[in-house]
Design an enzyme around this catalytic site. Structure first.
Site, PDB file in Angstrom:
ATOM      1  N   SER A 143      50.075  52.545  27.280  1.00  0.00           N
ATOM      2  CA  SER A 143      50.585  52.626  29.020  1.00  0.00           C
ATOM      3  C   SER A 143      52.386  51.154  28.185  1.00  0.00           C
ATOM      4  O   SER A 143      51.826  50.702  27.962  1.00  0.00           O
ATOM      5  CB  SER A 143      49.896  51.999  30.597  1.00  0.00           C
ATOM      6  OG  SER A 143      51.179  51.353  31.003  1.00  0.00           O
ATOM      7  N   TYR A 157      44.743  48.037  36.595  1.00  0.00           N
ATOM      8  CA  TYR A 157      45.446  49.395  35.556  1.00  0.00           C
ATOM      9  C   TYR A 157      45.494  48.592  34.381  1.00  0.00           C
ATOM     10  O   TYR A 157      45.305  48.817  33.315  1.00  0.00           O
ATOM     11  CB  TYR A 157      45.389  50.550  35.861  1.00  0.00           C
ATOM     12  CG  TYR A 157      45.674  51.623  35.031  1.00  0.00           C
ATOM     13  CD1 TYR A 157      45.477  52.585  34.495  1.00  0.00           C
ATOM     14  CD2 TYR A 157      47.565  51.445  35.157  1.00  0.00           C
ATOM     15  CE1 TYR A 157      45.367  53.481  33.740  1.00  0.00           C
ATOM     16  CE2 TYR A 157      47.967  52.668  34.285  1.00  0.00           C
ATOM     17  CZ  TYR A 157      47.155  53.570  33.353  1.00  0.00           C
ATOM     18  OH  TYR A 157      47.017  54.605  32.158  1.00  0.00           O
TER      19      TYR A 157
END
Length: 298
Positions: A143, A157
């Protein structure tokens, strides 16, 4: 050269797109999907239909990355059918949305389990055969939040994805002498074409979440909208799958360590370039630069 590829979290989103793109490129692909006879039965049917319509080798295998017995069984099944596993795509992940304080420790443990511990389960199941053959490839889907922008209400997250990135870096050098390649793919905030926000985990401590509305009312809804607004109209989530295909098809030892696909340009690529350069310089200082290049003569 066609490979046997196992993709985790392949029922939808990046995983499903990647499985199809790799099959289209001529590889034998096993889409790892949990609850194949239950709620994800439609995804299994869609994969089968795609395979038949396009005459490609796209198969599905029951794979729950949160359970070691399921992971072990999936790896045994693929190996028995195809003879080996050449490539693993670590794609399984779970998003969250809400004030960080309002998630229970147990929820954080679940997020880390899906996004981080799952990769360890899969690696422990598949790496023995890769090390024995002195060949293989691990692709980690990360990410941009690890090095780029980190909007609020996504904290657990982001923490899990950053942990996965560090795990990938350690595995890269520890596997290089075995001839096993590592590649980290860094998608940006694709808010369409995936189910990340629709399936995001919500806080169990609703009282604390509601308390944040005193000063942050509506912020949870705004996060998704603001991220979507950053992306250009032509942002194509399938570009992540295409990037993975290019990496898989690149010869061993020549694959890029990190590939960023970020139409919103949140700064991740600039920072990761510096971080990876520091990593390279550090390994030179300690006399272990060879670990940054995968052996091709193993």
């Amino acid at each position: 050269m066609p490979y046997v590829v196992l993709v985790t979290g392949a029922s939808s989103g990046f995983g499903a797109l990647t499985a199809r793109a790799l099959a289209d490129a001529g590889h034998t692909v096993y889409a790892g999907i949990r609850q194949t006879a239950g709620r994800n039965a439609p995804a299994v049917a869609e994969a089968r239909a795609y395979s038949e319509e396009h005459a490609v080798r796209l198969r599905t295998v029951e794979l729950d990355v949160s359970a070691q017995p399921s992971v072990d069984a999936a790896v045994r099944t693929v190996t028995a059918e195809a003879g080996r596993i050449d490539v693993v795509i670590h794609n399984a992940g779970h998003m969250v949305l809400g004030p960080t304080e309002s998630f229970t420790p147990e929820q954080l443990a679940e997020i880390y389990d899906t996004n981080v511990l799952s990769t360890q389960r899969v690696n422990r199941a598949v790496l023995p055969q890769m090390r024995e053959r002195r060949d293989g490839l691990l692709v980690w889907v990360g990410s941009t939040s690890t090095f780029g922008g980190t909007p609020p209400y996504l904290g657990p997250y982001f923490g899990a994805k950053a942990a996965m990135d560090h795990l990938a870096k350690s595995y890269a050098v520890e596997l290089s002498r075995y001839g096993v390649d590592t590649a980290v793919v860094i998608p940006g905030a694709f808010t369409s074409g995936t189910n990340h926000f629709a399936h995001a985990m919500q806080p169990q401590d609703t009282a604390t979440a509601e308390a944040y509305d005193e000063l942050y009312a509506g912020l949870m809804d705004e996060v998704g909208k603001r991220l979507a607004a950053l992306a250009p109209p032509d942002a194509d989530v399938a570009e992540v799958a295409r990037a993975i295909v290019r990496i898989v098809d690149t010869p061993k030892g020549s694959r890029p360590f990190r590939t960023t696909i970020d139409p919103s340009d949140d700064g991740s690529e600039s920072v990761s370039d510096v971080a990876d350069r520091v990593r390279t310089d550090f390994y030179a200082r300690i006399g272990l630069s060879d670990l940054l290049t995968t052996r091709t003569d193993a």
